[in-house]
Design a protein around this motif. Structure first.
Motif, mmCIF file in Angstrom:
data_model
loop_
_atom_site.group_PDB
_atom_site.id
_atom_site.type_symbol
_atom_site.label_atom_id
_atom_site.label_comp_id
_atom_site.label_asym_id
_atom_site.label_seq_id
_atom_site.Cartn_x
_atom_site.Cartn_y
_atom_site.Cartn_z
ATOM 1 N N ARG A 1 41.105 -12.448 -18.643
ATOM 2 C CA ARG A 1 40.340 -11.223 -18.902
ATOM 3 C C ARG A 1 39.593 -11.262 -20.230
ATOM 4 N NH1 ARG A 1 44.626 -6.553 -18.185
ATOM 5 N NH2 ARG A 1 42.864 -5.401 -19.088
ATOM 6 N N THR A 2 39.600 -12.395 -20.898
ATOM 7 C CA THR A 2 38.939 -12.507 -22.192
ATOM 8 C C THR A 2 38.110 -13.789 -22.234
ATOM 9 O OG1 THR A 2 40.925 -13.576 -23.106
ATOM 10 C CG2 THR A 2 40.710 -11.199 -23.438
ATOM 11 N N VAL A 3 37.339 -13.941 -23.299
ATOM 12 C CA VAL A 3 36.513 -15.138 -23.464
ATOM 13 C C VAL A 3 37.068 -15.987 -24.602
ATOM 14 C CG1 VAL A 3 34.443 -13.988 -22.619
ATOM 15 C CG2 VAL A 3 34.951 -13.944 -25.063
ATOM 16 N N GLY A 4 36.717 -17.266 -24.591
ATOM 17 C CA GLY A 4 37.049 -18.141 -25.704
ATOM 18 C C GLY A 4 38.388 -18.832 -25.638
ATOM 19 N N PHE B 1 25.629 2.517 -20.951
ATOM 20 C CA PHE B 1 25.897 3.673 -20.097
ATOM 21 C C PHE B 1 25.269 3.603 -18.709
ATOM 22 C CE2 PHE B 1 26.286 5.438 -24.472
ATOM 23 C CZ PHE B 1 27.636 5.751 -24.407
ATOM 24 N N GLN B 2 24.219 2.807 -18.559
ATOM 25 C CA GLN B 2 23.561 2.726 -17.259
ATOM 26 C C GLN B 2 23.840 1.418 -16.522
ATOM 27 O OE1 GLN B 2 22.103 5.457 -16.136
ATOM 28 N NE2 GLN B 2 22.512 6.448 -18.109
ATOM 29 N N LEU B 3 24.200 0.367 -17.267
ATOM 30 C CA LEU B 3 24.393 -0.943 -16.645
ATOM 31 C C LEU B 3 25.820 -1.451 -16.805
ATOM 32 C CD1 LEU B 3 21.067 -2.681 -17.793
ATOM 33 C CD2 LEU B 3 21.514 -1.379 -15.697
ATOM 34 N N ASP B 4 26.737 -0.541 -17.103
ATOM 35 C CA ASP B 4 28.158 -0.886 -17.207
ATOM 36 C C ASP B 4 28.410 -1.989 -18.230
ATOM 37 O OD1 ASP B 4 30.853 -0.564 -16.549
ATOM 38 O OD2 ASP B 4 30.787 -2.173 -15.057
ATOM 39 N N GLY B 5 27.629 -1.983 -19.309
ATOM 40 C CA GLY B 5 27.849 -2.939 -20.385
ATOM 41 C C GLY B 5 27.132 -4.264 -20.233
ATOM 42 N N THR B 6 26.436 -4.477 -19.123
ATOM 43 C CA THR B 6 25.718 -5.742 -18.946
ATOM 44 C C THR B 6 24.334 -5.649 -19.577
ATOM 45 O OG1 THR B 6 24.788 -5.083 -16.802
ATOM 46 C CG2 THR B 6 26.910 -6.233 -16.789
ATOM 47 N N PHE B 7 23.904 -6.742 -20.175
ATOM 48 C CA PHE B 7 22.562 -6.809 -20.768
ATOM 49 C C PHE B 7 21.679 -7.566 -19.779
ATOM 50 C CE2 PHE B 7 19.305 -7.716 -23.962
ATOM 51 C CZ PHE B 7 19.320 -6.549 -24.706
ATOM 52 N N HIS B 8 21.402 -6.896 -18.659
ATOM 53 C CA HIS B 8 20.660 -7.501 -17.560
ATOM 54 C C HIS B 8 19.164 -7.385 -17.849
ATOM 55 C CE1 HIS B 8 19.317 -8.454 -13.517
ATOM 56 N NE2 HIS B 8 20.562 -8.788 -13.206
ATOM 57 N N GLU C 1 22.828 -13.338 -28.605
ATOM 58 C CA GLU C 1 23.884 -14.207 -28.084
ATOM 59 C C GLU C 1 24.306 -15.220 -29.143
ATOM 60 O OE1 GLU C 1 24.455 -17.709 -24.755
ATOM 61 O OE2 GLU C 1 23.102 -16.047 -24.268
ATOM 62 N N GLU C 2 23.344 -15.797 -29.855
ATOM 63 C CA GLU C 2 23.652 -16.777 -30.897
ATOM 64 C C GLU C 2 24.446 -16.159 -32.042
ATOM 65 O OE1 GLU C 2 19.815 -18.226 -31.917
ATOM 66 O OE2 GLU C 2 19.630 -19.506 -30.132
ATOM 67 N N LEU C 3 24.244 -14.860 -32.286
ATOM 68 C CA LEU C 3 24.976 -14.156 -33.335
ATOM 69 C C LEU C 3 26.346 -13.670 -32.866
ATOM 70 C CD1 LEU C 3 22.111 -11.998 -34.908
ATOM 71 C CD2 LEU C 3 23.343 -13.864 -36.025
ATOM 72 N N GLY C 4 26.608 -13.791 -31.570
ATOM 73 C CA GLY C 4 27.874 -13.313 -31.040
ATOM 74 C C GLY C 4 27.861 -11.840 -30.698
ATOM 75 N N LEU C 5 26.669 -11.237 -30.655
ATOM 76 C CA LEU C 5 26.560 -9.821 -30.325
ATOM 77 C C LEU C 5 26.478 -9.595 -28.820
ATOM 78 C CD1 LEU C 5 24.057 -8.735 -33.124
ATOM 79 C CD2 LEU C 5 26.549 -8.536 -33.111
ATOM 80 N N GLU D 1 28.238 -15.297 -21.069
ATOM 81 C CA GLU D 1 28.324 -15.314 -19.611
ATOM 82 C C GLU D 1 27.039 -14.745 -19.024
ATOM 83 O OE1 GLU D 1 31.251 -12.409 -18.155
ATOM 84 O OE2 GLU D 1 31.163 -11.481 -20.124
ATOM 85 N N ARG D 2 26.827 -14.914 -17.734
ATOM 86 C CA ARG D 2 25.644 -14.364 -17.085
ATOM 87 C C ARG D 2 26.057 -13.428 -15.964
ATOM 88 N NH1 ARG D 2 24.115 -16.191 -21.065
ATOM 89 N NH2 ARG D 2 22.272 -17.483 -21.499
#
Length: 213
Positions: free
Chosen positions: A24-27, A156-163, A188-192, A196-197
């Motif tokens: 359930r986590t990354v890294g 709030f509209q995309l359930d946290g995805t940066f689509h 993404e490079e800054l870790g913000l 994943e896609r």
């Protein structure tokens, strides 16, 4: 002072917990030696280790630490099995005797609650990459009105995805598809953003943009 380490069978049982957290986590890097490791954005290294509080025959405590190259250990957490037991007189633990191990009082162990808490702690560490002591403030940009709006829409509209396609459709006259893609790559490079896609916004990006978690 003598040091006692868990047996192979004890590690095998503890893997049930750590691998559930990892799912359930990354890294997650895996178990190396006597510890489990996560490598997070911003150079943060997380270590989980198994300990005992009464005797080396009763392994009943997970301890975690997070460290960065700049400040060393900056966060820690304890997950004692007894805190997740439902019967005070029958605390859960991994019973080890002469290298053989098995769960004791497993029926009274709310393992899922421990896993949830560990996952939450790891997610909270995502916000620490913008802590001035962990990473210099200059490493992160000040977010403008449009960037904050993008994060809010994603939250709030995309359930946290940066689509990218959906974000561009929501802001077609305010940002080009190319500029949006370049922004996502920088974040993404800054870790913000996660790698994943589709990408997901992190706790750190929520904090920077003032979006409640």
């Amino acid at each position: 002072m003598a040091h006692f380490y868990p047996s192979f069978e004890t590690f095998d049982l503890a893997d049930q917990i750590l691998e559930a957290i990892a799912a359930r986590t990354v890294g997650y890097q895996g178990r190396i030696g006597v510890a489990w490791y996560w490598r997070l954005r911003g150079g943060i290294l997380v270590t989980f280790t198994l300990h005992y509080t009464v005797t080396e025959q009763r392994w009943d405590l997970l301890q975690a630490e997070a460290a960065s190259p700049n400040v060393g250990v900056f966060s820690s957490a304890d997950f004692p099995f007894t805190a997740y037991g439902t019967v005070l007189t029958s605390p859960p633990f991994i019973h080890e005797l002469e290298g053989r191990a098995e769960w004791s009082n497993r029926l009274y162990f709310q393992m899922g609650d421990l896993i949830n808490d560990a996952v939450l702690w790891l997610e909270m560490l995502g916000a620490s990459i913008i802590d001035p002591q962990v990473r210099p403030p200059a490493a992160f940009p000040d977010l403008g009105i449009l960037e904050r709006a993008l994060v809010k829409h994603a939250a709030f509209q995309l359930d946290g995805t940066f689509h990218l396609e959906e974000l561009h459709a929501a802001f077609p006259k305010r940002i080009s598809r190319r500029s949006l893609s370049e922004l996502a790559q920088r974040w993404e490079e800054l870790g913000l953003l996660t790698d994943e896609r589709p990408r997901r916004i992190t706790v750190a990006l929520r904090v920077l943009s003032g979006v409640e978690y």
